[in-house]
Design an enzyme around this catalytic site. Sequence first.
Site, PDB file in Angstrom:
ATOM      1  N   LYS A   1      -1.842 -36.423 -30.810  1.00 39.12           N
ATOM      2  CA  LYS A   1      -2.305 -35.560 -29.713  1.00 39.12           C
ATOM      3  C   LYS A   1      -2.415 -34.121 -30.213  1.00 39.12           C
ATOM      4  O   LYS A   1      -1.414 -33.492 -30.536  1.00 39.12           O
ATOM      5  CB  LYS A   1      -1.318 -35.587 -28.536  1.00 39.12           C
ATOM      6  CG  LYS A   1      -1.882 -34.815 -27.341  1.00 39.12           C
ATOM      7  CD  LYS A   1      -0.850 -34.388 -26.344  1.00 39.12           C
ATOM      8  CE  LYS A   1      -0.268 -33.029 -26.622  1.00 39.12           C
ATOM      9  NZ  LYS A   1      -1.202 -31.898 -26.491  1.00 39.12           N
TER      10      LYS A   1
ATOM     11  N   GLY B   1       5.745 -27.559 -33.329  1.00 41.05           N
ATOM     12  CA  GLY B   1       5.554 -26.726 -32.150  1.00 41.05           C
ATOM     13  C   GLY B   1       6.786 -25.890 -31.876  1.00 41.05           C
ATOM     14  O   GLY B   1       7.552 -25.574 -32.792  1.00 41.05           O
ATOM     15  N   SER B   2       6.995 -25.597 -30.619  1.00 42.86           N
ATOM     16  CA  SER B   2       8.086 -24.685 -30.261  1.00 42.86           C
ATOM     17  C   SER B   2       9.446 -25.390 -30.342  1.00 42.86           C
ATOM     18  O   SER B   2       9.545 -26.607 -30.180  1.00 42.86           O
ATOM     19  CB  SER B   2       7.864 -24.159 -28.847  1.00 42.86           C
ATOM     20  OG  SER B   2       7.900 -25.230 -27.944  1.00 42.86           O
ATOM     21  N   THR B   3      10.474 -24.593 -30.560  1.00 41.29           N
ATOM     22  CA  THR B   3      11.829 -25.135 -30.614  1.00 41.29           C
ATOM     23  C   THR B   3      12.203 -25.757 -29.266  1.00 41.29           C
ATOM     24  O   THR B   3      12.863 -26.799 -29.211  1.00 41.29           O
ATOM     25  CB  THR B   3      12.811 -24.010 -31.018  1.00 41.29           C
ATOM     26  OG1 THR B   3      12.480 -23.619 -32.356  1.00 41.29           O
ATOM     27  CG2 THR B   3      14.254 -24.461 -30.985  1.00 41.29           C
ATOM     28  N   GLU B   4      11.730 -25.136 -28.207  1.00 40.29           N
ATOM     29  CA  GLU B   4      12.061 -25.630 -26.864  1.00 40.29           C
ATOM     30  C   GLU B   4      11.565 -27.073 -26.661  1.00 40.29           C
ATOM     31  O   GLU B   4      12.308 -27.946 -26.216  1.00 40.29           O
ATOM     32  CB  GLU B   4      11.387 -24.678 -25.869  1.00 40.29           C
ATOM     33  CG  GLU B   4      11.725 -24.903 -24.442  1.00 40.29           C
ATOM     34  CD  GLU B   4      10.742 -24.139 -23.554  1.00 40.29           C
ATOM     35  OE1 GLU B   4      10.022 -23.254 -24.048  1.00 40.29           O
ATOM     36  OE2 GLU B   4      10.709 -24.475 -22.361  1.00 40.29           O
TER      37      GLU B   4
ATOM     38  N   GLU C   1       9.125 -29.829 -36.851  1.00 39.24           N
ATOM     39  CA  GLU C   1       8.814 -28.587 -37.581  1.00 39.24           C
ATOM     40  C   GLU C   1       8.613 -27.537 -36.496  1.00 39.24           C
ATOM     41  O   GLU C   1       7.614 -27.556 -35.778  1.00 39.24           O
ATOM     42  CB  GLU C   1       7.567 -28.808 -38.440  1.00 39.24           C
ATOM     43  CG  GLU C   1       7.466 -27.818 -39.569  1.00 39.24           C
ATOM     44  CD  GLU C   1       6.707 -26.577 -39.157  1.00 39.24           C
ATOM     45  OE1 GLU C   1       7.375 -25.624 -38.703  1.00 39.24           O
ATOM     46  OE2 GLU C   1       5.482 -26.573 -39.273  1.00 39.24           O
TER      47      GLU C   1
ATOM     48  N   CYS D   1       4.183 -20.404 -37.887  1.00 39.90           N
ATOM     49  CA  CYS D   1       5.606 -20.703 -37.686  1.00 39.90           C
ATOM     50  C   CYS D   1       6.473 -20.014 -38.740  1.00 39.90           C
ATOM     51  O   CYS D   1       7.584 -19.598 -38.460  1.00 39.90           O
ATOM     52  CB  CYS D   1       5.837 -22.203 -37.676  1.00 39.90           C
ATOM     53  SG  CYS D   1       5.108 -23.019 -39.084  1.00 39.90           S
TER      54      CYS D   1
ATOM     55  N   GLU E   1      11.009 -15.716 -31.672  1.00 38.78           N
ATOM     56  CA  GLU E   1       9.676 -15.834 -32.262  1.00 38.78           C
ATOM     57  C   GLU E   1       8.660 -15.210 -31.298  1.00 38.78           C
ATOM     58  O   GLU E   1       8.641 -15.553 -30.117  1.00 38.78           O
ATOM     59  CB  GLU E   1       9.384 -17.327 -32.441  1.00 38.78           C
ATOM     60  CG  GLU E   1       8.123 -17.620 -33.177  1.00 38.78           C
ATOM     61  CD  GLU E   1       7.976 -19.120 -33.479  1.00 38.78           C
ATOM     62  OE1 GLU E   1       8.206 -19.940 -32.571  1.00 38.78           O
ATOM     63  OE2 GLU E   1       7.624 -19.449 -34.620  1.00 38.78           O
TER      64      GLU E   1
HETATM   65  P1  NDP Z   1       4.508 -26.202 -27.582  1.00 42.18           P
HETATM   66  O1  NDP Z   1       5.675 -26.534 -28.368  1.00 42.18           O
HETATM   67  O2  NDP Z   1       4.588 -26.291 -26.095  1.00 42.18           O
HETATM   68  O3  NDP Z   1       3.275 -27.108 -28.002  1.00 42.18           O
HETATM   69  C1  NDP Z   1       3.164 -27.879 -29.192  1.00 42.18           C
HETATM   70  C2  NDP Z   1       2.566 -29.227 -28.858  1.00 42.18           C
HETATM   71  O4  NDP Z   1       3.466 -29.991 -28.061  1.00 42.18           O
HETATM   72  C3  NDP Z   1       1.286 -29.155 -28.050  1.00 42.18           C
HETATM   73  O5  NDP Z   1       0.434 -30.217 -28.417  1.00 42.18           O
HETATM   74  C4  NDP Z   1       1.803 -29.353 -26.643  1.00 42.18           C
HETATM   75  O6  NDP Z   1       0.818 -29.744 -25.755  1.00 42.18           O
HETATM   76  C5  NDP Z   1       2.848 -30.417 -26.844  1.00 42.18           C
HETATM   77  N1  NDP Z   1       3.872 -30.515 -25.812  1.00 42.18           N
HETATM   78  C6  NDP Z   1       4.211 -29.622 -24.850  1.00 42.18           C
HETATM   79  N2  NDP Z   1       5.219 -30.099 -24.112  1.00 42.18           N
HETATM   80  C7  NDP Z   1       5.548 -31.320 -24.609  1.00 42.18           C
HETATM   81  C8  NDP Z   1       6.527 -32.306 -24.286  1.00 42.18           C
HETATM   82  N3  NDP Z   1       7.389 -32.131 -23.302  1.00 42.18           N
HETATM   83  N4  NDP Z   1       6.565 -33.429 -25.014  1.00 42.18           N
HETATM   84  C9  NDP Z   1       5.720 -33.619 -26.047  1.00 42.18           C
HETATM   85  N5  NDP Z   1       4.773 -32.727 -26.385  1.00 42.18           N
HETATM   86  C10 NDP Z   1       4.682 -31.588 -25.693  1.00 42.18           C
HETATM   87  O7  NDP Z   1       3.992 -24.801 -27.955  1.00 42.18           O
HETATM   88  P2  NDP Z   1       3.020 -23.912 -27.064  1.00 42.18           P
HETATM   89  O8  NDP Z   1       1.678 -24.253 -27.472  1.00 42.18           O
HETATM   90  O9  NDP Z   1       3.261 -24.017 -25.607  1.00 42.18           O
HETATM   91  O10 NDP Z   1       3.482 -22.499 -27.499  1.00 42.18           O
HETATM   92  C11 NDP Z   1       4.651 -21.929 -26.944  1.00 42.18           C
HETATM   93  C12 NDP Z   1       5.377 -21.132 -27.959  1.00 42.18           C
HETATM   94  O11 NDP Z   1       5.841 -22.004 -28.979  1.00 42.18           O
HETATM   95  C13 NDP Z   1       4.525 -20.130 -28.705  1.00 42.18           C
HETATM   96  O12 NDP Z   1       4.450 -18.928 -28.040  1.00 42.18           O
HETATM   97  C14 NDP Z   1       5.236 -20.015 -29.990  1.00 42.18           C
HETATM   98  O13 NDP Z   1       6.281 -19.106 -29.856  1.00 42.18           O
HETATM   99  C15 NDP Z   1       5.792 -21.378 -30.216  1.00 42.18           C
HETATM  100  N6  NDP Z   1       4.981 -22.220 -31.117  1.00 42.18           N
HETATM  101  C16 NDP Z   1       5.464 -22.449 -32.345  1.00 42.18           C
HETATM  102  C17 NDP Z   1       4.744 -23.192 -33.226  1.00 42.18           C
HETATM  103  C18 NDP Z   1       5.254 -23.450 -34.577  1.00 42.18           C
HETATM  104  O14 NDP Z   1       4.552 -24.024 -35.392  1.00 42.18           O
HETATM  105  N7  NDP Z   1       6.456 -23.071 -34.870  1.00 42.18           N
HETATM  106  C19 NDP Z   1       3.432 -23.725 -32.895  1.00 42.18           C
HETATM  107  C20 NDP Z   1       3.022 -23.466 -31.549  1.00 42.18           C
HETATM  108  C21 NDP Z   1       3.790 -22.721 -30.717  1.00 42.18           C
HETATM  109  P3  NDP Z   1      -0.099 -28.580 -25.092  1.00 42.18           P
HETATM  110  O15 NDP Z   1      -0.695 -27.771 -26.177  1.00 42.18           O
HETATM  111  O16 NDP Z   1      -1.126 -29.296 -24.386  1.00 42.18           O
HETATM  112  O17 NDP Z   1       0.816 -27.789 -24.243  1.00 42.18           O
END
Ligand code: NDP
Length: 795
Positions: free
Chosen positions: A192, A244-247, A266, A300, A399
């Site tokens: 995805k 993606g995000s740590t959260e 990651e 990241c 971040e």
């Molecule tokens: P997210 O972690 O929300 O998104 C990363 C991916 O996970 C996207 O494909 C997202 O879908 C998907 N996702 C969101 N929620 C869930 C879930 N509960 N279960 C599984 N997959 C999920 O990052 P964001 O794009 O919202 O960015 C938010 C913040 O995260 C940024 O401001 C930045 O600080 C950080 N970030 C860090 C990254 C890194 O590589 N370290 C990369 C991206 C963001 P969708 O895009 O449709 O929401």
Amino acid sequence: MSVKTIMDDMEYGPAPESDAQAREWLAKHSDGFGHFIDGNFVRSEGAETFSSRNPANGETLAQLEQANAATVNTAVNAARNAQVGWIKRSPHERAKFLYALARLVQKHSRLFAVLETLDNGKPIRESRDIDIPLVVRHFYHHAGWAQLASSELEDYEPVGVVGQVIPWNFPLLMLAWKIAPALAAGNTVVLKPAEYTSLTALLFAEICQDAGLPPGVVNIITGDGRTGALLTEHPKIQKVAFTGSTEVGRKIRETTAGSGKKLTLELGGKSPFIVFDDADLDAAVEGLVDAIWFNQGEVCCAGSRLLVQETIAEKLLEKVRARMDKLRVGDPLDKAIDIGAVADPVQLQQIRERVSQGVEEGAEIYQPDCLADTHEQRCFYPPTLMLNVESSFKVAQEEIFGPVLVSMTFRTPAEAVSLANNTRYGLAASIWSENINLALDLAPKLKAGVVWINCTNQFDAACGFGGVRESGFGREGGRDGMLEYMKPRYEAKLGAPDPEATPPPAAPSQDDSPDIDRTPKFYIGGKQARPDSGYSRDVFSPAGKLIGQVGEGNRKDIRNAVEAAAKAEAWSKTASHSRAQIMYYIAENLGARRREFTDRLIEQTGMARRTASREVDAATSRLFSYGAWADKYDGATHTTPMRGIAMSVHEPRGVMGLVCPNEFPLLGFISLVAPAIAMGNRVIAVPSEAHPLSATDLYQVFDTSDLPGGVVNIVCGTHRELGMVLADHYNVDALWYRGSPAGCEAVERASAANLKSTWVNNGLRYDLLDPEQGEGRDYLRQATEVKTIWAPYGE
Ligand code: NDP
């Protein structure tokens, strides 16, 4: 007009990249995209849709479908069915498919680059010269792994179906990092992409069709976080790979707990960029441009914290400001633009809020006036430098994921290390100094998965990339990355979960036993320590005879043990030769007490003498094995396109919690403790719950084997309870848990708070007498972190 005047006054003219082909492709799909499942694009009647927009001008580029539960299910089933055929193909055939994907991306590289820039807002210069070439390199490199996996990784097999969720900052590159190794290892995938940036993934789906990739091997479904959650929680996938995000990483750790799915995360970072007074300052400034203003800082591993030695701080910052004044922000399709558009208005708002928060905290801000050509409403943000920042400020800890650099100073190398490590993250770090000894001395001290010396943001398919602490776990790239998509073949032989694996805890009795000699205490910091609870538990023979008592450990005992392990840090720096000697010495001393340990096993379990002595001999041999391994589990140097050296170093994880199996009271303990300490970790081991006396008898062996105090700490008690405390503890860097399925689930869930790496058995039974299941590289891999250190050659 003189040449000098031209050189001085030369203005940039527009240098637009044509988007005609990308627009043609979008026009072909003007009625929207479906999902790529089982080799075809499929649409669902009445599905929810969303738009993908160009963040540089707000224009809608395409309509996409939101995958719901039924669609996710269809995609996972397609991948499952396809895996059967994919794994039956010869390695060479799989390699040819990956090679074809590399070739096809290369053939359409400009279309991919323009589409990426339209969808994400990154400068065409970067998508064209960095993202897409790295994508191509990734597929070529992994075509090689597909060819070689069966010989080079012969003890491993594919995990099955992989669910992959990627972010919006490097859309196609993250797809390549996920799909290439998964396929090369023999898996099939459902991926995805991020909601904001799905278009290059959909173009890639067409490339899969063109390459004749068997249907179902790659499936791409679009949607937002809800789709991501449905995918990662799907019961029929065997592994989740997430960037993606740590959260969100934390949520995924929680929802996959106890499922048996392999997981790599990651996540975010707040990476330090450390400049010493002897650095080549002009090179460091250019490095900084790449570290924080590349990709709008949406990286990241962005070098978002500048740590500069006090004596040169003003000089460097002046150069940085002068360079910032020259950065050009604007139309991402302009070939002479340095900083494009932030990926989405939501992200822009987040950057603004975080910067305002920093100013409220007391930071000073420098931003060049470079947004003149960009429309107010669009997603542009200027390069930003924040000064007067203290490391407690949120802008120094969180971040920002935008083109925002915070700057702090240090005086000594030790202070630089302590400031650098003062974050919950641990993804990357960059060191700038002409003194290579200093840089190489610092590299192991930094809590980071990647260290760049006099360079930054170097990536290659051959090198592992990934973090420690809250930056996640697992590596992507090279051999280490391949192993994340495979499982040891012996796993198929493990015994079924045993519901009785955890015996009911014995009723606690007040620690007032008159026969004090029969109550071994805990072993903490090289000394015997009484349990904090003041409770002991009875240990019975199979015939029900009381054969001893051990303390009932609690949170406080674990905390004391962690403190002792933390203090024993010198063990991690002890030469591997010396560690090997101590392992052999422990083995020798255990061997010398063979009869005593055999008797103890018989007394506790009632096993036959032959079986018991076999277990003692196996434990002695295992200690010898890890004595042997201590100076042989080497890292590697990698062959990358960079002119320089990139090396993977195997570092100890640090402080490890080891919850040992109930079966094999002695061998189970040694099988976990020996690899961990041989690699330089300090451990808190919880022995067999039912038969702890074999482990407590080892105190004397350790005491007489020159093992420094605090390297091995032993706390007895309930596995589940102590495992949870270890999982919760922020200073425990990794946790191995051998126990019931419910216990494994509980510790994995608890580990989500600090995202430590866990290795659990899901209740399965390892035959530890079999060296294939009981020792070797898999244990060593779990006991180490891979740190990749990059240093370029040349003047
Ligand atoms: P997210 O972690 O929300 O998104 C990363 C991916 O996970 C996207 O494909 C997202 O879908 C998907 N996702 C969101 N929620 C869930 C879930 N509960 N279960 C599984 N997959 C999920 O990052 P964001 O794009 O919202 O960015 C938010 C913040 O995260 C940024 O401001 C930045 O600080 C950080 N970030 C860090 C990254 C890194 O590589 N370290 C990369 C991206 C963001 P969708 O895009 O449709 O929401």
